[in-house]
Design a protein around this motif. Structure first.
Motif, PDB file in Angstrom:
ATOM      1  N   MET A   1       0.829  -1.187   0.000  1.00 30.69           N
ATOM      2  CA  MET A   1       0.000   0.000   0.000  1.00 30.69           C
ATOM      3  C   MET A   1       0.873   1.248   0.000  1.00 30.69           C
ATOM      4  O   MET A   1       1.891   1.299   0.660  1.00 30.69           O
TER       5      MET A   1
ATOM      6  N   GLN B   1       1.632   4.621   1.470  1.00 34.66           N
ATOM      7  CA  GLN B   1       1.291   5.274   2.727  1.00 34.66           C
ATOM      8  C   GLN B   1       1.490   6.774   2.589  1.00 34.66           C
ATOM      9  O   GLN B   1       2.560   7.224   2.198  1.00 34.66           O
TER      10      GLN B   1
ATOM     11  N   ILE C   1      -4.020   2.866  -1.538  1.00 38.73           N
ATOM     12  CA  ILE C   1      -3.460   4.062  -0.911  1.00 38.73           C
ATOM     13  C   ILE C   1      -4.097   4.263   0.458  1.00 38.73           C
ATOM     14  O   ILE C   1      -5.306   4.210   0.590  1.00 38.73           O
ATOM     15  N   ALA C   2      -3.264   4.483   1.474  1.00 33.10           N
ATOM     16  CA  ALA C   2      -3.769   4.758   2.821  1.00 33.10           C
ATOM     17  C   ALA C   2      -3.369   6.170   3.213  1.00 33.10           C
ATOM     18  O   ALA C   2      -2.231   6.568   3.042  1.00 33.10           O
ATOM     19  N   VAL C   3      -4.327   6.941   3.722  1.00 35.43           N
ATOM     20  CA  VAL C   3      -4.066   8.348   4.042  1.00 35.43           C
ATOM     21  C   VAL C   3      -4.250   8.594   5.532  1.00 35.43           C
ATOM     22  O   VAL C   3      -5.242   8.180   6.121  1.00 35.43           O
TER      23      VAL C   3
ATOM     24  N   TYR D   1      -7.552   6.831   7.431  1.00 34.89           N
ATOM     25  CA  TYR D   1      -8.392   6.232   6.405  1.00 34.89           C
ATOM     26  C   TYR D   1      -7.623   5.131   5.714  1.00 34.89           C
ATOM     27  O   TYR D   1      -6.549   5.367   5.163  1.00 34.89           O
ATOM     28  N   LEU D   2      -8.181   3.934   5.735  1.00 32.30           N
ATOM     29  CA  LEU D   2      -7.574   2.822   5.015  1.00 32.30           C
ATOM     30  C   LEU D   2      -8.626   2.234   4.097  1.00 32.30           C
ATOM     31  O   LEU D   2      -9.736   1.981   4.532  1.00 32.30           O
ATOM     32  N   PRO D   3      -8.293   2.002   2.867  1.00 34.55           N
ATOM     33  CA  PRO D   3      -9.303   1.458   1.973  1.00 34.55           C
ATOM     34  C   PRO D   3      -9.537  -0.029   2.191  1.00 34.55           C
ATOM     35  O   PRO D   3     -10.543  -0.557   1.767  1.00 34.55           O
TER      36      PRO D   3
END
Lengths: 299, 296, 286
Positions: free
Chosen positions: A27, A29, A56-58, C220-222
């Motif tokens: 992912m 980050q 994608i992790a935000v 936030y993680l998808p």
């Protein structure tokens, strides 16, 4: 007991299958600026919708958190609403990280007050005086005889640092400033507090219908006393620099961005991404020096 | 032969449990040691006197980085003090109600109900402070907003109440019946017995309850982080916005580059917190145990 | 000289004051639960519970947060429950009573009063940095586990204390070894009580935010965490950011209320489960 556990696990497995499958790739980050977190999160969401296999992790935490994250190599992209300090760049090099910067949007830092405040305009110097705590009553800047109630961010915020450098003249913030966790909290506080003043990114001013939030008033800012004041919502003023406190919003990578990160970045500064930037209330990168710098960073 | 195998088994099992005990103790001792070791480097750059006595906390200042925690300590004391002012009288009153006034059936229902209050997570209480209690207090006190020490005190009082109620009630119930019955036999009313006999007899238990409640209030993080405004200034009144030690750590731990003076300084605050809460809890515990032993 | 009537009046007033205090506390509790129940109830739907957040977290649900909380509490349990129960067994059954063990017990009991943010600090330095686990669900779970450990040890010891000495003496008189005694005559009676205390500790851990703030919780993680080194979303952290950091906090206020409701339901559900367990086993032992 065992039956309940079995059912729970089975249900979990079922739902796990309903969510999009994790890709083989790691992912991406992203950490950092609260000013940018929602913009970037929406960009990520839309990009993932168009690009099967992207992950994608935000996270937020403030620009400082993102910068620290890139230096500690716990993230791939660092959002920051300010430039890196030379101390931070030194630290990065010491740890073997070579930061590269991309401008993804432009922000007009907005000074907002409660709608009941009769003021319309302030100079940059006056805003600085308010936030340094030199001035404690609105009367001193031409407003009503009421105590100033300061709202700002915490020290991990890029906006905090930007304000300190460009508006406060690198002096300390007033210790009476209420330090909120995010832009939206500042706005919520101002709406309820008649003597309030706060600073937020321009993307936070509008409600869902596109109008300025009820209860808020955005001040015009002028460079000199007696000079013309401009609103941060005025794109021309922000682009030309007539609005004195606008700033680019950055994303930083460690060295040349890897393939999937580069693709995401290229999409953000491309037409589709920039349309979303505009939709969310910020300003586009434009065709000028920011675009040229970006092109160089991609190589 | 069988006995030898059984002995071996026994020894192995004993070793296993000992290992668990030792491991658990090591892990917990490790917390204090780790905090200590990580806090000490801070004092290479910060003078301890400045740390404890300066009112200014501004590690990222472009002018001069300052690491004084006095304002945060004062803020913690202020919200905790305010919380105790509210929670102790109400808590003791509720405990007295449950032990002396309520019908036993009512008590059976109400005790678990009070426990529900204890079960509400601190982030939810902080949330309610933000959306419900704060705005209400703003109206009551005619301030522009509810992000101040009063809000924090009210919320912390609510969180400390179940502890104070539960332990005070236990100690009121533990007062030997002989003493209360003697008072009643001598012509005292139930109220007089409660006030002049039972409460004094159970006083150490009530004090212990108060201290445990206080320990809880001092150590609370999320509630004060969300509801008190987090201004760094030295608080002058209950309507000021304050930043407690716990909030101070929570706010800056996420952005601090590892292994810098700022990082170590945050651990130093953590150490101070650890020492204070551990001490408060310890005193309360000792008082409670000694009181229980005395009553037996 | 107080007449009987005056004594009666004073008592009536006094007791009225006590009743008022009780009423105040009940009113506050009722107000809180009502507010969350009403405003959160409106947001609850099957979609809310089973879907991930969408559209910049202004729509959709909190499923990843529910799963995240569930998983991290599981890791907490794996660390705190066996270790805590075993350490309690050691302290109570094997260790010779001495000043040292009393000091140990005192220390352990008081460690449960240490602020959760201090455990968070410890988690950052030990699990995230020194053990190089990074910000991950494992680091967060271990931090929460450590925080819950004093609680499980103390609760398990309290349960062991309630077993009368005669149970043990009876078995030993018949020639049983120490472990056999514990296994057949102590544990079966103590384990339910140990579990009750443990479940209460886990309920507390599930609702904690400070220890996971810097050890693994994400904005936030998808996707759901697929390995122990992934970050995770969690209900308490989700509530915190929905209430303070989100870009449209007034718009998503109902979602925040819904998150609060789910969190309270989870924690109180666990608490109630423990209470029911305690009630059931008290009746069995009678």
């Amino acid at each position: 007991m065992k039956k309940i556990a079995t059912i729970a696990l089975a249900a979990l497995a079922l739902f796990g299958g309903l969510l999009p499958a994790a890709p083989a790739r790691k992912m991406i980050q992203i950490k950092g600026s609260d000013t940018m977190v929602n913009l970037v999160q929406i960009l990520a969401e839309e990009y993932m919708g168009r690009t099967p296999g992207a992950a994608i992790a935000v996270s937020g935490g403030g620009s400082g958190t993102g910068i620290t994250g890139l230096i500690n190599q716990t993230c791939d992209l660092a959002n920051s609403s300010r430039e890196w300090k030379s101390k931070e760049i030194d630290q990065a090099w010491e740890k073997g990280v070579s930061p590269r910067f991309f401008v993804v949007a432009v922000d007009g830092l907005s000074i907002v007050v409660n709608e009941k405040n009769p003021l319309e305009k302030l100079t940059v110097a006056q805003v600085g005086a308010l936030y340094r705590g030199d001035v404690k009553s609105w009367k001193a800047v031409g407003g009503p005889d009421q105590a100033v109630s300061l709202y700002g961010r915490q020290s991990n915020s890029g906006t905090y640092v930007f304000m300190q450098e460009f508006v406060l003249g690198n002096k300390n913030f007033s210790a009476d400033m209420k330090e909120m966790n995010g832009n939206a909290q500042i706005i919520e506080g101002i709406i309820q507090d008649e003597g309030a003043v706060g600073y937020v990114g321009v993307g936070y001013l509008h409600d869902q219908t596109g109008r300025i939030r009820k209860g808020l008033k955005v001040l015009e800012i002028s460079k000199e006393p007696g000079g013309p004041g401009f609103l941060p919502t005025d794109k021309a003023a922000v682009d030309s620099g007539a609005y004195p406190i606008s700033r680019p919003l950055y994303m930083a990578t460690n060295g040349k961005p890897k393939a999937d990160v580069a693709r995401f970045l290229a999409w953000i500064v491309g037409p589709e991404g920039q349309a979303i930037v505009e939709r969310e209330g910020f300003f586009t990168v434009g065709e000028g020096p920011y675009k040229a710098a970006n092109d160089k960073s991609f190589k | 032969m069988k006995k030898k195998r059984r002995d071996l088994e026994e020894a192995a099992i004993r070793a296993f449990f000992s290992a668990c005990g030792v491991l658990a103790v090591l892990a917990l001792a490790g917390i204090f040691l780790t905090l200590l070791v990580t806090a000490v480097p801070a004092f290479r750059e910060i003078k301890p006197a400045e740390f404890l006595l300066s009112k200014t906390w501004d590690p990222t200042s472009p002018e001069k980085a300052e690491y004084g925690i006095l304002s945060m300590v004062m803020s913690t004391l202020m919200v905790t003090g305010g919380a105790m002012l509210l929670a102790v009288p109400i808590g003791i009153a509720v405990a007295a109600y449950l032990s002396d006034v309520a019908h036993w059936r009512v008590r059976e229902i109400l005790k678990p109900v009070v426990e529900i209050l204890a079960g509400i997570p601190s982030v939810v209480i902080g949330f309610l402070g933000l959306v419900l209690v704060g705005p209400a207090l703003a109206k009551v006190f005619h301030t522009g907003n509810g992000l101040n020490a009063v809000n924090g005190s009210v919320l912390l009082a609510i969180m400390a109440l179940p502890t104070i109620i539960s332990i005070s009630e236990d100690s009121l119930n533990a007062v030997p019946r002989a003493i209360s019955e003697a008072s009643l036999a001598l012509g005292g009313s139930r109220w007089q017995t409660l006030l002049r006999v039972k409460l004094p007899a159970g006083l150490s238990g009530v004090i212990a309850a108060t201290m445990l409640g206080m320990g809880r209030a001092i150590g609370e993080t999320m509630t004060v982080l969300m509801a008190t405004g987090n201004a760094r200034a030295f608080p002058h009144g209950l309507l000021d916005s304050v930043r407690t030690m716990t909030s101070g750590i929570a706010i800056e731990l996420g952005e601090v580059p590892y292994y810098t003076t700022h990082y170590y300084a945050l651990f130093a605050i953590g150490l101070v917190l650890f020492v204070i809460t551990f001490a408060v809890n310890l005193v309360a515990d000792v008082v409670l145990r000694r009181y229980q032993e005395r009553e037996q | 000289m107080k007449t009987a009537a005056r004594k009666g009046l004073v008592q009536a007033l006094g007791f009225l004051g006590l009743r008022a205090a009780m009423g105040l506390v009940l009113a506050v509790l009722a107000l809180f639960l009502y507010d969350i129940g009403r405003k959160g109830g409106g947001a609850i739907s099957w979609e809310f519970l089973s879907q991930a957040p969408r559209r910049g977290m202004t729509e959709g649900g909190i499923f990843p947060a529910i799963v995240g909380t569930f998983l991290v509490t599981l890791i907490t349990a794996v660390l705190a429950v066996p270790l805590g129960m075993s350490a309690a067994i050691y302290l109570h059954e094997y260790a010779a009573p001495s000043r040292l063990t009393r000091l140990l017990r005192l220390s352990i009991r008081n460690l449960s009063g240490v602020p959760s943010i201090v455990y968070g600090l410890f988690g950052v330095i030990l699990f995230v940095n020194l053990m190089r686990l990074g910000t991950s669900i494992l680091a967060a779970g271990l931090t929460l586990g450590l925080m819950t450990l004093p609680w499980t040890i103390t609760a398990s010891e309290e349960a062991l204390k309630t077993i009368p000495l005669s149970y043990r003496e009876g078995a030993m008189a018949l020639g049983a070894t120490k472990w056999q005694t514990i296994r057949t005559n102590v544990l079966p009676y103590a384990v339910p009580g140990m579990l009750t205390g443990t479940v209460l500790g886990l309920a507390r851990a599930a609702g904690e935010t400070a220890p996971i703030l810097f050890t693994g919780a994400a904005f936030y993680l998808p996707f759901l965490p697929k390995s122990l080194s992934d970050q995770f979303m969690a209900l308490p952290y989700h509530l915190y950011i929905m209430a303070t950091q989100h870009h449209a906090i007034q718009q998503v206020r109902p979602l925040a209320y819904g998150t609060a409701l789910v969190l309270i339901a989870l924690v109180l559900g666990l608490n109630m489960g423990a209470v029911v367990l305690r009630y059931r086993l008290r009746r069995k032992q009678r």
